[in-house]
Design an enzyme around this catalytic site. Structure first.
Site, PDB file in Angstrom:
ATOM      1  N   ASP A 246      25.414  53.453  11.641  1.00 40.17           N
ATOM      2  CA  ASP A 246      24.659  52.333  11.083  1.00 40.17           C
ATOM      3  C   ASP A 246      23.278  52.274  11.725  1.00 40.17           C
ATOM      4  O   ASP A 246      23.134  52.464  12.940  1.00 40.17           O
ATOM      5  CB  ASP A 246      25.368  51.005  11.345  1.00 40.17           C
ATOM      6  N   GLU A 259      21.845  44.808  10.458  1.00 43.34           N
ATOM      7  CA  GLU A 259      22.105  46.143   9.921  1.00 43.34           C
ATOM      8  C   GLU A 259      21.291  46.347   8.655  1.00 43.34           C
ATOM      9  O   GLU A 259      21.313  45.514   7.741  1.00 43.34           O
ATOM     10  CB  GLU A 259      23.592  46.299   9.610  1.00 43.34           C
TER      11      GLU A 259
END
Length: 345
Positions: A246, A259
């Protein structure tokens, strides 16, 4: 209401008209840069797929897709996509895309089970991309190089936004930091996953956490991943497992990590079989997508998704996704947002 993050002293830097113009600027500029960096061509994407083919993204395996019957197909049921993680790989095969090139699409989805807050909405829009690759490229160095290219496109977009709107100041660091999820656990063994992400992102500003889906030494994964797209079990160059991860950034407006992308090298035949066994989902081998992968009809690939509204939110220094996109929110959240100066669309 308890899930609403309330930044102290928040004041939007752009009004609603400027915000709409900024959204258009970011979306047009970023997708051009992403396409150039990764050599991607745009393709038209579906909003829904037929149920039972194994094409829809299962996310963490518990989210329920929105479904509906199709009258002209004998009431066969369709599912609104969660993402295009597997559909894109079928598209690479259909278009016979050579290694080194790929596709991207404007993905629109509905995630009815999403927990609504400043960063999560029922409506998901992202740039879903996928690129063909060779067997020799299935390694950590190639993954990191791809991450750096995506991050470079994000920073160029930030520069353009700040140039167009001088009241917005840049905050992203020049480089992105890489860390294995197991190493992050060892750094903060007494912290939760979100606390670990906050601590590492606050230190470095932008981080790529490697290895999402497999169990760590504490018996828990850093986060959930479906077993049939990202490869989270292949051993990488330093002996750790995982060829995915991520992209997260430290976001001063909300004072926490955010994120921006989930991505990775996709499963090959061996990784798919291994991950289906680990998750006890061997029955998926009989689905359309999985049969094509296991029979060698799909190319090796790398891919991911980059949130459109979320990228616009952080680059325009907004405090809530609802300032970027039109969606549905709880009334008490809307009332509180109005008090806090968040102009929800």
């Amino acid at each position: 209401m308890s899930k609403l993050i309330k930044p102290v002293g928040y004041k939007p830097l752009l009004d609603m008209c400027q915000t709409e113009q900024g959204i258009k600027l970011i979306k047009e500029f970023f997708q051009m840069n992403l396409s150039t960096e990764l050599r991607l061509r745009r393709v038209t994407a579906p909003l829904f797929v037929l149920k039972g083919l194994g094409i829809n993204d299962d996310l963490n395996g518990v989210e329920r897709p929105v479904t509906f019957p199709i009258r002209d197909l004998g009431d066969a049921r369709a599912e609104v996509v969660h993402s295009l993680a597997k559909w894109k790989r079928l598209t690479l095969a259909d278009y016979k895309v050579e290694p080194g090139y790929g596709v991207y699409a404007d993905m629109n989805a509905i995630r009815a089970d999403e927990e609504l807050d400043n960063l999560h909405s029922l409506y998901v829009d992202q740039w879903d991309w996928e690129a063909s690759m060779t067997a020799e490229q299935r390694n950590l160095d190639f993954l990191k190089d791809t991450v750096r290219r995506i991050y470079a496109a994000i920073r160029r977009t930030e520069y353009l936004v700040c140039d167009r709107y001088p009241e917005i100041k840049p905050f992203l660091p020049s480089e992105i930091h890489f860390i294995e999820s197991e190493d992050l656990l060892q750094m903060y063994p007494d912290k939760s996953v979100k606390e670990r992400e906050n601590l590492i992102c606050k230190e470095y500003g932008a981080v790529f956490i490697i290895g999402i889906g497999g169990k760590l030494s504490n018996g828990e994964p850093h986060d959930g991943r479906a077993p049939d797209y990202d490869d989270w079990t292949t051993e990488n160059s330093d002996g750790r497992r995982g060829l995915n991860g991520d992209i997260l950034i430290w976001y001063p407006v909300l004072d926490r990590a955010v994120e921006l992308s989930s991505m990775g090298i996709r499963v090959d035949r061996e990784a798919l079989l291994r991950q289906l066994e680990i998750t006890g989902q061997q029955e998926r081998k009989e689905l359309y997508f999985h049969k094509k992968l296991l029979s060698g009809e799909l190319p090796l690939s790398i891919g991911g998704g980059i949130g459109q509204s979320r990228l616009c939110m952080v680059l325009l220094h907004k405090a809530h996704l609802g300032e970027i996109q039109a969606s549905i929110w709880p009334q008490d959240m809307l009332d509180e947002c109005a008090k806090l100066g968040m102009a929800i669309i």
